[in-house]
Design an enzyme around this catalytic site. Structure first.
Site, PDB file in Angstrom:
ATOM      1  N   GLY A  60       3.455   7.260   1.422  1.00 35.21           N
ATOM      2  CA  GLY A  60       3.944   8.634   1.385  1.00 35.21           C
ATOM      3  C   GLY A  60       3.063   9.624   2.101  1.00 35.21           C
ATOM      4  O   GLY A  60       3.543  10.557   2.748  1.00 35.21           O
ATOM      5  N   GLU A  61       1.730   9.427   2.007  1.00 35.49           N
ATOM      6  CA  GLU A  61       0.823  10.429   2.572  1.00 35.49           C
ATOM      7  C   GLU A  61       0.712  10.310   4.087  1.00 35.49           C
ATOM      8  O   GLU A  61       0.226  11.223   4.747  1.00 35.49           O
ATOM      9  CB  GLU A  61      -0.594  10.287   1.999  1.00 35.49           C
ATOM     10  CG  GLU A  61      -0.693  10.369   0.498  1.00 35.49           C
ATOM     11  CD  GLU A  61      -0.455   9.023  -0.162  1.00 35.49           C
ATOM     12  OE1 GLU A  61      -0.217   8.032   0.561  1.00 35.49           O
ATOM     13  OE2 GLU A  61      -0.483   8.961  -1.394  1.00 35.49           O
ATOM     14  N   LYS A 107       0.842  -1.195   0.000  1.00 35.42           N
ATOM     15  CA  LYS A 107       0.000   0.000   0.000  1.00 35.42           C
ATOM     16  C   LYS A 107       0.877   1.246   0.000  1.00 35.42           C
ATOM     17  O   LYS A 107       2.079   1.170   0.263  1.00 35.42           O
ATOM     18  CB  LYS A 107      -0.930   0.006   1.215  1.00 35.42           C
ATOM     19  CG  LYS A 107      -0.235  -0.149   2.542  1.00 35.42           C
ATOM     20  CD  LYS A 107      -1.279  -0.280   3.653  1.00 35.42           C
ATOM     21  CE  LYS A 107      -0.671  -0.872   4.898  1.00 35.42           C
ATOM     22  NZ  LYS A 107      -1.668  -1.215   5.911  1.00 35.42           N
ATOM     23  N   GLY A 108       0.241   2.360  -0.296  1.00 32.03           N
ATOM     24  CA  GLY A 108       0.969   3.624  -0.327  1.00 32.03           C
ATOM     25  C   GLY A 108       1.365   4.037   1.074  1.00 32.03           C
ATOM     26  O   GLY A 108       0.696   3.704   2.049  1.00 32.03           O
TER      27      GLY A 108
END
Ligand code: FES
Ligand code: FES
Lengths: 168, 113
Positions: free
Chosen positions: B70-71, B67-68
């Site tokens: 960065g945020e 999963k991402g």
């Protein structure tokens, strides 16, 4: 009307005729094709265009090319010697000091000026020196580490090897 | 290392949003801080070093479990900073319940009046 200038860039002498209004950064990028120096703002705010003029970190969007007449300039392209990275470049590589990389040339040139005058800067001194350089990606953490890495390496040139060197 | 770097960047962007950054329009709809001359971005000397930690939970919706990331830093840091400011105001005897980002010194000062 153009004016003749003589500048030494990364050790090579250049004689060119330039418009008096040409900014130094555009002379480097468009005339000499040294596009490692970036333009982020054109208003002396971001530091992406930082180079060394007679050894001093200078925002090249804030200076006219004609003002650089008879000056010695170092850009990011002049940092490596014989294919070997400058300790600062190595530090950014080893410490993941960049993400998009747009700020990196300016960060390295500003840090080079700092390390010339202060061999063992504290974290605060590094942060204060880099205060004129914006980075949108890294939160500055790994940039500070990269400068510390370079400071260590430069004060103990042979004592420390990069991870890559050690693996060979 | 890459994930940590992304989290550092995210945290810094969130702190920037909480303290300095905002698109300000005048009454005619004109953006008044459209360049770095007027728009305040956080600088190296606005931050300490960060410590990151992670709790690894594979994503159930794809075969690799990825999963991402960065945020993630950007989501946590604005409420953390705003809550810290509210907490400081309360401990100073100012019963401020709500304050709008960015928490510029002027906004904090007005909230204290
Ligand atoms: S381009 Fe020179 S400071 Fe931004
Ligand atoms: S690495 Fe993207 S701006 Fe610094």
């Amino acid at each position: 009307m153009s004016t003749k200038i003589t500048v030494t860039v990364n050790g090579a002498k250049h004689i060119d005729k330039v418009e008096p209004r040409l900014l130094l950064v555009y002379y480097l990028r468009d005339v000499l094709k040294l596009t490692g120096t970036h333009v982020g703002c054109d208003t002396s705010s971001c530091g992406a265009c930082t180079i060394l003029v007679d050894g001093k970190a200078t925002k090249s969007c804030t200076m006219l090319a004609v003002q650089a007449d008879k000056c010695k300039i170092t850009t990011i392209e002049g940092m490596a010697t014989n294919g070997e990275l400058h300790p600062l470049q190595e530090g950014f590589n080893q410490c993941h000091g960049l993400q998009c990389g747009f700020c990196t040339p300016g960060m390295i040139m500003t840090a080079a000026d700092l390390l010339k005058n202060n061999k063992k800067p504290s974290e605060e001194q590094i942060r204060a020196a880099l205060e004129g350089n914006f980075c949108r990606c890294t939160g500055y953490h790994n940039i500070v580490k990269a400068v510390q890495y370079a400071a260590d390496k430069m004060s103990a040139p042979r004592a420390r090897k990069t991870k890559k060197e050690a693996a060979l | 290392m890459i994930v940590e770097g992304q989290i550092h960047g995210g945290v810094a962007q969130g702190v920037g949003q909480a303290l300095f950054e905002g698109a300000e329009y005048d009454e005619n709809g004109q953006l008044t801080n459209a360049s770095y001359m007027d728009y305040c971005m956080p600088r190296a000397d606005d931050f300490p070093m960060f410590e990151t930690g992670s709790q690894v939970t594979p994503c159930p919706h794809n075969p690799l479990g990825v999963k991402g990331a960065g945020e993630a830093g950007t989501i946590g840091s604005p409420p953390a900073v705003v809550n810290a400011v509210l907490d400081a105001l309360w401990s100073g005897g100012h019963k401020v319940k709500d304050i709008r980002m960015p928490l510029t010194s002027e906004r904090v000062w007005r909230a204290m009046q």
